[in-house]
Design a protein around this motif. Structure first.
Motif, mmCIF file in Angstrom:
data_model
loop_
_atom_site.group_PDB
_atom_site.id
_atom_site.type_symbol
_atom_site.label_atom_id
_atom_site.label_comp_id
_atom_site.label_asym_id
_atom_site.label_seq_id
_atom_site.Cartn_x
_atom_site.Cartn_y
_atom_site.Cartn_z
ATOM 1 N N ASP A 181 36.845 -6.353 -23.657
ATOM 2 C CA ASP A 181 36.490 -6.084 -22.255
ATOM 3 C C ASP A 181 37.654 -5.411 -21.533
ATOM 4 O OD1 ASP A 181 33.973 -6.511 -21.445
ATOM 5 O OD2 ASP A 181 34.210 -8.659 -21.039
ATOM 6 N N LEU A 182 37.393 -4.267 -20.940
ATOM 7 C CA LEU A 182 38.442 -3.524 -20.237
ATOM 8 C C LEU A 182 38.036 -3.354 -18.785
ATOM 9 C CD1 LEU A 182 38.918 -0.882 -23.042
ATOM 10 C CD2 LEU A 182 40.510 -2.700 -22.487
ATOM 11 N N SER A 183 38.987 -3.578 -17.911
ATOM 12 C CA SER A 183 38.655 -3.517 -16.485
ATOM 13 C C SER A 183 38.834 -2.093 -15.970
ATOM 14 C CB SER A 183 39.566 -4.477 -15.707
ATOM 15 O OG SER A 183 40.924 -4.201 -16.002
ATOM 16 N N GLY A 184 37.739 -1.364 -15.971
ATOM 17 C CA GLY A 184 37.766 -0.043 -15.349
ATOM 18 C C GLY A 184 37.942 1.095 -16.338
ATOM 19 N N ARG A 185 37.592 2.276 -15.870
ATOM 20 C CA ARG A 185 37.604 3.492 -16.678
ATOM 21 C C ARG A 185 39.020 3.852 -17.147
ATOM 22 N NH1 ARG A 185 34.310 8.083 -16.815
ATOM 23 N NH2 ARG A 185 35.411 10.017 -17.285
ATOM 24 N N GLU A 186 39.988 3.685 -16.259
ATOM 25 C CA GLU A 186 41.365 4.058 -16.594
ATOM 26 C C GLU A 186 41.883 3.226 -17.776
ATOM 27 O OE1 GLU A 186 45.783 4.218 -14.508
ATOM 28 O OE2 GLU A 186 43.988 4.099 -13.230
ATOM 29 N N ALA A 187 41.606 1.918 -17.744
ATOM 30 C CA ALA A 187 42.041 1.036 -18.830
ATOM 31 C C ALA A 187 41.329 1.391 -20.135
ATOM 32 C CB ALA A 187 41.761 -0.422 -18.457
ATOM 33 N N GLU A 188 40.041 1.767 -20.030
ATOM 34 C CA GLU A 188 39.268 2.140 -21.205
ATOM 35 C C GLU A 188 39.851 3.394 -21.850
ATOM 36 O OE1 GLU A 188 34.560 2.740 -22.453
ATOM 37 O OE2 GLU A 188 35.141 2.593 -20.345
ATOM 38 N N GLU A 189 40.166 4.400 -21.010
ATOM 39 C CA GLU A 189 40.747 5.640 -21.524
ATOM 40 C C GLU A 189 42.104 5.381 -22.175
ATOM 41 O OE1 GLU A 189 40.833 8.436 -18.318
ATOM 42 O OE2 GLU A 189 38.764 9.104 -18.645
ATOM 43 N N LYS A 190 42.889 4.507 -21.559
ATOM 44 C CA LYS A 190 44.216 4.200 -22.087
ATOM 45 C C LYS A 190 44.119 3.509 -23.454
ATOM 46 C CE LYS A 190 48.566 1.930 -20.846
ATOM 47 N NZ LYS A 190 49.269 1.088 -19.853
ATOM 48 N N ALA A 191 43.185 2.537 -23.576
ATOM 49 C CA ALA A 191 43.007 1.807 -24.843
ATOM 50 C C ALA A 191 42.521 2.748 -25.937
ATOM 51 C CB ALA A 191 42.024 0.660 -24.648
ATOM 52 N N LEU A 192 41.571 3.625 -25.600
ATOM 53 C CA LEU A 192 41.046 4.573 -26.578
ATOM 54 C C LEU A 192 42.144 5.551 -27.000
ATOM 55 C CD1 LEU A 192 38.732 5.723 -28.218
ATOM 56 C CD2 LEU A 192 37.988 7.004 -26.197
ATOM 57 N N GLN A 193 42.933 6.006 -26.014
ATOM 58 C CA GLN A 193 44.019 6.943 -26.305
ATOM 59 C C GLN A 193 45.020 6.329 -27.286
ATOM 60 O OE1 GLN A 193 45.641 9.492 -23.144
ATOM 61 N NE2 GLN A 193 47.613 8.466 -23.481
ATOM 62 N N GLU A 194 45.353 5.062 -27.070
ATOM 63 C CA GLU A 194 46.310 4.393 -27.947
ATOM 64 C C GLU A 194 45.744 4.247 -29.365
ATOM 65 O OE1 GLU A 194 49.757 2.870 -29.217
ATOM 66 O OE2 GLU A 194 49.375 3.784 -27.242
ATOM 67 N N THR A 195 44.442 3.953 -29.474
ATOM 68 C CA THR A 195 43.810 3.809 -30.784
ATOM 69 C C THR A 195 43.810 5.147 -31.522
ATOM 70 O OG1 THR A 195 42.377 2.067 -29.913
ATOM 71 C CG2 THR A 195 41.722 3.051 -31.992
ATOM 72 N N ILE A 196 43.431 6.224 -30.836
ATOM 73 C CA ILE A 196 43.413 7.557 -31.456
ATOM 74 C C ILE A 196 44.817 7.967 -31.881
ATOM 75 C CG2 ILE A 196 43.032 10.016 -30.983
ATOM 76 C CD1 ILE A 196 40.625 9.204 -29.286
ATOM 77 N N ARG A 197 45.807 7.678 -31.010
ATOM 78 C CA ARG A 197 47.183 8.042 -31.338
ATOM 79 C C ARG A 197 47.632 7.351 -32.632
ATOM 80 N NH1 ARG A 197 49.806 7.208 -26.545
ATOM 81 N NH2 ARG A 197 49.974 9.440 -26.084
#
Length: 588
Positions: free
Chosen positions: A532-548
């Motif tokens: 569970d991620l609170s908000g779009r910004e947190a979601e983008e950040k988590a996805l970015q870290e996974t892709i990286r």
């Protein structure tokens, strides 16, 4: 995997809601956005299976079972994919088109259907005859073996008449031809007597396949006739090396093991005593095909072969076959009784359950039998025994398992671990290097690149399965070949291909994987939930870290496998590493 078009498969899938289907087998309850229930694929009492309705997938977080609606029906009913497709098509009211088969194939299928039909009629006749005055001899025998009427009904036990013509006359009156009766294996033919019953004056045991269809019979003679037990010959529907008596009941027992017995009466007595996971081979030595069948239902088999010499030899033959199939084998000690039937009659179910709990590892059973050949009072004989033990320990891969067994053997036979380990090493050298060198482990706290990045790769697959919009965002930054784990890469390739065709469909992935372990891993990736991620910004950040992390792992893997002289490739990898640092993911 199927005789039918992919379009038809998808139509059946779309009209077979996974929650409705699984709920017809297992009670499901809503919990948050998912449904949960008790997993039917292992012995459990608390809800450990999660069913995701939007993704149309299920997964057990305890045993790892998982997949789509077809996989659930296949595993629960023990069906092939076409058979499960037919079950779900019938349930959804979809009529499957006739398959384009040759005339010869159709004739063979028709013959099989007619043999199954005549077997079912014969089983009903034997069952009926047991309860008539003509069957009193058989009924008295079975009741004398302390079987209840409920058990007789459960196994469909019957009796064949004394003259050897009762069943033939009955089936002829039903309109069945001599040609079909001969093919069924129920009749014998000779010049003197013509056609007559194969089974007569015998208690009859219908043999059923895993779905409960009668495929053959076993008969136990009443009196001193020979042979004592007689089985149906092999027919178009009966192959004794590929079936197990009682499996149609044992496969739904949900016990953590299956008990392998020697004969029909042992299986029946076990079921009556509450051990409904018992099966038996069909009058032949245990086969590789039978072990493959058992592997579908369990990882552990308990052997209850007779405690006489013949039973011990049978157990020793079965153990390596079970091991080759990836099944853990144990042996139940029934002494001082010969078989489970005698044991349970004498000491009862609780005592037998205690023997199950104390079942001996097949390895130590083999050692105990091997020890009989040696005289421990003679030093040379005792040393020869330990040399044989060392050979058996060499069958284990180097590492924890071999060390554990070495330690246990040393303790049991009053040696030190070092003494036995030294003998194992010496024996391995004498046998020409049978000991295997384990791959060097990475330093503590450090993982190989492909191991370290596996968690991120699995998580990214979960993101990709969560919806087309997120997948399209991911696809801008990650190519399938950047997954270094072969299974993750294959899943990414299949999902990418689906997206190109216009529709993301994760549940259909399972048809591309045949191994159970692969299917479970795919189910875990596709059915996991994103934190569970609170908000779009947190979601983008988590996805970015996974892709990286996935991309960094890919570069690390390529660097490790790079030709040192290929400077162009090295420069490209350096540029890609720099690009990763500038990476910014947008979900727009």
């Amino acid at each position: 995997m199927s005789f039918y078009s992919q379009e038809l498969v998808e139509e059946i899938r779309s009209r077979s809601d996974i929650v409705d289907v699984i709920n017809s087998y297992v009670r499901l309850q809503r919990k948050g956005s998912n449904y949960v229930g008790v997993c039917p694929f292992h012995n459990d009492h608390s809800p450990s299976m999660s069913v995701n309705q939007p993704r149309q997938m299920y997964r057990c977080f305890s045993c790892g079972a998982g997949g789509d609606v077809f996989k659930f029906v296949m595993d629960y009913e023990n069906l092939t994919f076409p058979e499960a497709l037919k079950v779900l098509a019938d349930r959804a009211g979809i009529e499957l088109p006739e398959r384009n088969v040759s005339r010869e194939e159709r004739e063979q299928e028709d013959l099989k259907s007619r043999i199954l039909e005549v077997n079912k009629v014969a089983a009903s006749y034997y069952y009926y005859l047991l309860r008539k005055p003509e069957g009193k001899l058989g009924l008295d025998y079975l009741l004398g073996r302390q079987l209840s009427m409920e058990t007789l009904q459960k196994f469909g036990l019957g009796y064949s008449g004394k003259t050897g013509h009762e069943l033939y006359r009955y089936l002829k009156n039903k309109g069945y031809s001599d040609a079909l009766l001969k093919e069924s294996g129920l009749m014998q033919v000779d010049e003197k007597h013509g056609m007559y019953d194969k089974f007569w004056n015998r208690v009859m045991f219908p043999i059923m396949d895993s779905r409960g269809k009668v495929i053959g019979f076993g008969g136990r003679v009443m009196g001193d006739g020979k042979p004592k037990y007689l089985n149906s010959p092999e027919t178009r529907v009966f192959d004794k090396s590929r079936n197990l008596y009682g499996l149609h009941l044992a496969r739904t027992s949900r016990k953590p093991n299956i008990i392998l017995c020697e004969g029909y009466m042992d299986v029946i007595a076990m079921h009556q005593a509450g051990f409904n996971q018992a099966v038996a081979s069909l009058g032949t030595a245990f086969t590789q095909q039978q072990s493959t069948i058992l592997k579908r239902y369990t990882d552990e088999v308990l052997l209850t072969y007779d405690s006489d010499e013949a039973g011990i030899k049978a157990a020793l033959r079965a153990i390596p076959i079970l091991k080759d199939a990836g099944i853990r084998a144990k042996v139940i000690n029934m002494e001082p009784y010969k078989d489970p039937d005698e044991f349970i009659k004498a000491l009862g179910s609780e005592a037998f359950q205690k023997r199950i709990d104390e079942a001996e590892s097949s390895f130590f059973f083999e050692l105990r039998v091997l020890q009989r050949k040696y005289d421990f009072r003679e030093p040379e004989s005792k040393t020869a025994f330990f040399r044989e033990v060392a050979k058996k320990l060499l069958e284990f891969e180097p590492g924890i398992e071999r060390n554990n067994y070495t330690e246990a053997v040393a303790s049991r036979y009053h040696l030190t671990y070092e003494q036995l380990q030294r003998m194992v090493s010496q024996t391995g050298e004498q046998l020409g290097g049978m000991t295997k060198v384990a791959s060097p482990a990475p330093p503590p706290g450090r993982k190989r690149p492909e191991e370290g990045g596996l968690k991120s790769q699995k998580l990214l697959i979960t993101w990709m399965c969560s919806g087309e919009k997120i997948f399209r965002s991911i696809a801008k930054y990650v190519e399938p070949e950047e997954f270094t784990d072969p299974l993750c890469r294959k899943v990414a390739e299949l999902l990418t291909e689906q997206l190109k065709e216009g529709r993301l469909n994760p549940p259909s992935l399972f048809q591309y994987f045949t191994e159970e372990e692969e299917q479970q891993k795919v189910a875990a990736m596709c059915n996991d939930t994103i934190p569970d991620l609170s908000g779009r910004e947190a979601e983008e950040k988590a996805l970015q870290e996974t892709i990286r992390r996935v991309k960094q792992n890919s570069i690390a893997w390529q660097t490790e496998h790079l030709d040192p002289g290929d400077m162009d490739a090295l420069q490209k990898l350096i540029r890609r590493r720099r690009d990763i640092e500038k990476l910014h993911i947008s979900l727009d």
